[in-house]
Design an enzyme around this catalytic site. Structure first.
Site, PDB file in Angstrom:
ATOM      1  N   CYS A  88      -0.440   4.111   2.153  1.00  0.00           N
ATOM      2  CA  CYS A  88      -0.211   3.960   3.598  1.00  0.00           C
ATOM      3  C   CYS A  88       1.256   4.161   3.960  1.00  0.00           C
ATOM      4  O   CYS A  88       1.559   4.746   4.996  1.00  0.00           O
ATOM      5  CB  CYS A  88      -0.591   2.554   4.066  1.00  0.00           C
ATOM      6  SG  CYS A  88      -1.979   1.835   3.224  1.00  0.00           S
ATOM      7  N   ASP A  89       2.140   3.651   3.163  1.00  0.00           N
ATOM      8  CA  ASP A  89       3.531   3.507   3.610  1.00  0.00           C
ATOM      9  C   ASP A  89       4.550   4.335   2.841  1.00  0.00           C
ATOM     10  O   ASP A  89       5.719   4.369   3.225  1.00  0.00           O
ATOM     11  CB  ASP A  89       3.934   2.025   3.523  1.00  0.00           C
ATOM     12  CG  ASP A  89       3.018   1.152   4.348  1.00  0.00           C
ATOM     13  OD1 ASP A  89       2.426   1.681   5.312  1.00  0.00           O
ATOM     14  OD2 ASP A  89       2.867  -0.029   4.030  1.00  0.00           O
ATOM     15  N   CYS A 139       0.833  -1.211   0.000  1.00  0.00           N
ATOM     16  CA  CYS A 139       0.000   0.000   0.000  1.00  0.00           C
ATOM     17  C   CYS A 139       0.861   1.252   0.000  1.00  0.00           C
ATOM     18  O   CYS A 139       1.366   1.668   1.044  1.00  0.00           O
ATOM     19  CB  CYS A 139      -0.935  -0.008   1.210  1.00  0.00           C
ATOM     20  SG  CYS A 139      -2.001   1.458   1.261  1.00  0.00           S
TER      21      CYS A 139
END
Ligand code: NDP
Length: 378
Positions: A198-199, A195
């Site tokens: 997200c990261d 992701c």
């Protein structure tokens, strides 16, 4: 809080496990992650791992019949439960044997509104769960084995127990697909992610790779240019599934280097990712590529198994919704990533769960199953 490394920069993943796949078949990282005192329940046996969250379990009233049954316990399912419980529908949630959804394997969640300092994924899901239970939701940590949606009450079976419901919300989510390498599993949360949204933040000024040849891979590579110093896009063939415009954009971006006919044999590194062992899929030639992060973007698989004989499935394998949250079966509603391959965010899934609960309540009223209540305090 994000862990810092010795250079006082955010360490990738704060040293934690980040996994947005929802695939709980993988082992937890070797080093215990500081998850706000919570334990992540990875054990498939719900009897020994009831929910993982640290919240005190609500007394279980053992109900198997309900006006509204929700399948799935990620942000969509549990938000639906909060809304339905507050509308006195006394919902039952069949939460899955690894409840909590994809966020249970995610560490820092920094984009869920309301948490300016960020929150650990399992902490967030524990809060969702206790909020749903507080208003009278029964949550059972079991997988649905079989359903019969041919007539009402709808019937669903889990671990040999039959549940009956007048309405159902399907919120079973989707799981990221993985390459299937042992080293990939071992280094998830230590530089391997599925992701970018997200990261990506954790890879500021680092050299990283994205694997895949579809729109997701190109979109993620492009997104990651905000953070990383260089992105290697690795694809196993020399033709892309991605749209031409995405490919052209990537080719024009000096931060992205595209490697075609390239397969990953191994993710290198012990405690964290420090490179990839690559193979040319045409010549067989082996090379290594030093990178610090690997984003897997080879597609997602929606969790539709139990429902595929009953509900419509689109060409990509996702459930089809009509009019926001309705399915083709009256009384069966759909919420979250099981139908959404576009946004796939916790907050959009939660919003979807809210919509499905409101639609279900209105439908139950219209059917005369619940009393009309124009004063429902959502
Ligand atoms: P896709 O199925 O389109 O692409 C997956 C890619 O991963 C393919 O190139 C495939 O290679 C590769 N792949 C699959 N398995 C492996 C493996 N084991 N090892 C190496 N490579 C592998 O998935 P996407 O997630 O990219 O897209 C899903 C859908 O969502 C698509 O319809 C896409 O158009 C859409 N989408 C649209 C976006 C937009 O419009 N902005 C953004 C993101 C997605 P191969 O080609 O060789 O099979």
């Amino acid at each position: 809080m994000t862990a810092m490394n010795e250079r006082n920069q955010p360490a990738p993943f704060g040293g934690l496990s980040i996994d947005f796949s929802g695939d709980t078949s993988v082992a937890a990282p070797a080093t215990p992650a500081p998850l706000g005192g919570l334990s992540i329940a990875l054990a498939p046996d719900a009897a020994t791992a009831p929910g993982g969250p640290a919240t005190a379990a609500a007394p279980d009233d053992g109900r198997t019949e309900t006006k509204l049954l929700i399948v799935g316990s990620g942000p969509a399912g549990l938000t639906a439960a909060v809304y339905a419980a507050r509308a006195n529908l006394e919902p039952i949630v069949l939460a899955g044997s690894a409840p909590g959804g994809q966020l249970m394997l995610t560490s820092d969640v920094e984009n869920y509104p309301g948490f300016p300092e960020g929150i650990q994924g399992p902490d967030l899901m524990a809060a969702f769960r206790s909020q749903a239970e507080r208003f009278g939701t029964r949550i059972v940590d079991v997988d649905v084995d079989r359903v019969d949606l041919s007539s009402r009450p709808f019937r669903l079976w889990a671990r040999g127990v039959e549940y009956r419901a007048e309405a159902v919300i399907v919120a079973t989510g989707a799981s990221a697909m993985w390459l299937g390498l042992e080293s990939e599993t071992r280094l998830r949360g230590r530089g391997v992610s599925a992701c970018a949204t997200c990261d990506g933040f954790f890879f500021r000024d680092r050299e990283i790779a994205v694997v895949g040849g579809g729109d997701t891979a190109f979109e993620e590579a492009s997104y990651l240019t905000r953070f990383a110093s260089k992105i290697h896009l690795l694809h196993r063939r020399d033709e892309f599934r991605a749209s031409k415009i995405m490919v052209e954009r990537a080719k024009a971006n000096p931060k992205i280097q595209i490697h075609t006919n390239t397969a990953i044999d191994e993710v290198l590194g012990d405690a964290k990712v420090d490179g990839l062992a690559l193979r040319d899929t045409v010549t067989g030639k082996a090379t290594t590529l030093p990178i610090e992060g690997l984003f897997i973007a080879i597609g997602h698989r929606p969790n539709t198994e139990a429902f595929r004989d009953w509900l419509e499935i689109d060409a990509k394998g996702y459930l089809v919704v009509h009019d926001e949250t309705h399915s083709k079966i009256d009384g069966v509603f759909i919420a979250g990533d099981v139908h959404d391959h576009r946004y796939r965010q916790a907050v959009t899934a939660a919003g979807d769960g809210c919509k499905a609960a409101i639609d279900a309540e209105r439908w139950l009223e219209a059917e005369g199953i619940t009393e009309a209540n124009t004063l429902t305090a959502w």
